[in-house]
Scaffold this motif. Structure first.
Motif: not given
Length: 395
Positions: A214, A217-218, A307, A311-312, A315, A337
């Motif tokens: 994370a 990725e952020g 994203w 990303h989902s 998450q 993130l």
């Protein structure tokens, strides 16, 4: 685990993510206009945006702990009252120092919004149905991103950059009232010591890996998106057009979130992560070559695809990787993130101020590749743990 209470709860949570994202993405389309109005270099405004993201990230675990004590909904409403106050203050500042403080406080308070929604979904939706629900939750993020990107630059150019912050403050106050309809979740009858969940996180290698992913990725995704309006303006577009180009990202997230929700029922999660990482790498590659409006819009579409897909999925993994400390993990995930985004703002501010967006996006494109490989391989090897019931409290 409670049964999901219906679409009304999901709509309220989507509205929450919308308002939080509206404020979070208000600054990127206005960076150039704000630097001119306040008489400071672009790099200074990039740092101010970094303060917001840093505070947003640091406060995630704090709000997670608070919500364990006060309840998810009560914490959410309290944080939004404070966030509205800070955003209103952002519209009234006289200099960059005051703006940095006001935006940092706003970021710290809006930080409770999206993790609270994720934790609420994690507490109420079974694991086998969670990915589509989280993908649906992200449509609020998409709408907030699109509206902020499309209107912030235009408002800054036609009226004042201050108006956008006043708008997000008003939306937050309206949401405080609407959230009275969100069903509260019961608090645990015997809350454990504050640091106990953190101890379990520290002893879970896969959880630590998810948090590290994370962080990277952020830095890549949010770093690329934050600088896209400024990069488009540097290529010759006006602030309104640059904002509209970035708004394409929100539309793309909205469209691809629905597709990812359907694909998640038939495709392994690691494939969604790998595909999202590839889309992000391609987006940064396109932006490295050209930041003209058409190319920037194409990059925005690819970033939205990345994203929604990567990303989902990450998450959702954060809600599953350590169920006994879900609130702590989700809060730390969001914290990492945005901490990554803040680090990226510091590292990229110099090249951005010099107008070397080709170097910025080339570096981000290269960084996407190991991120995608690590995240997809790790997710393919991970298996959902068997639930462990907490022992009853001693009489």
């Amino acid at each position: 685990m409670m049964v999901w209470s219906g679409m009304s709860a999901l709509r309220l949570l989507q509205t929450t993510t919308f308002v939080s994202t509206l404020d979070r993405f208000a600054m990127p389309p206005m960076l150039v206009a704000m630097s001119g109005a306040l008489g400071v270099p672009l790099s200074t405004m990039v740092h101010v945006a970094g303060f917001y993201f840093l505070a947003y990230g640091v406060m995630q675990p704090v709000w997670g702990v608070v919500s364990d004590r006060l309840g998810r909904v009560r914490t959410l409403r309290l944080s939004l009252v404070l966030a509205a106050t800070a955003s209103a203050a952002s519209a009234c500042v006289a200099n960059t120092a005051q703006l940095g403080v006001a935006r940092a406080i706003a970021g710290a308070c809006f930080a409770a919004a999206i993790p609270a929604g994720l934790i609420y979904v994690g507490d109420t939706v079974p694991a086998e149905r969670r990915q589509p629900s989280i993908a649906a939750l992200m449509t609020g993020v998409a709408a907030g991103t699109a509206l902020a990107s499309a209107t912030a630059g235009a408002l800054a150019s036609a009226v004042s950059w201050r108006l956008m912050f006043a708008l997000s403050a008003a939306c937050a106050l309206v949401l405080v009232v609407l959230l009275r309809r969100l069903p509260p979740l019961p608090l645990p009858p015997d809350p454990e010591p504050l640091l106990a969940p953190a101890g379990r996180v520290a002893r879970s290698p896969f959880t630590l890996l998810v948090l590290a992913i994370a962080l990277v990725e952020g830095g890549i995704l949010l770093g690329a998106l934050t600088l896209l309006p400024a990069a488009t303006e540097q290529a010759g577009a006006g602030p309104t057009l640059a904002g509209l180009v970035t708004a394409v990202y929100g539309v793309a997230v909205f469209a691809f979130a629905r597709l990812v929700g359907r694909l998640s029922r038939t495709r392994p999660v690691w494939q969604l992560i790998a595909g999202g990482a590839a889309a992000c790498a391609l987006a940064c590659g396109v932006a490295a070559v050209s930041r003209a409006p058409v190319a920037a819009a194409g990059a925005a579409v690819l970033l939205g695809m990345g994203w929604a897909s990567m990303h989902s999925s990450l998450q959702t993994w954060a809600t599953e990787v350590l169920p006994s400390a879900r609130a702590t993990v989700v809060s730390l995930f969001a914290g990492c993130l945005f901490a990554g985004s803040s680090v990226a703002a510091v590292l990229l501010a110099g090249p951005a101020d010099a107008g070397r967006f080709d170097i910025v996006y080339a570096a981000l494109a290269v960084a996407c590749l190991p991120l995608g490989v690590l995240a997809s391989v790790a997710r393919a090897r991970w298996r959902l743990p068997t639930p462990v019931l907490r022992p009853p409290a001693a009489p």
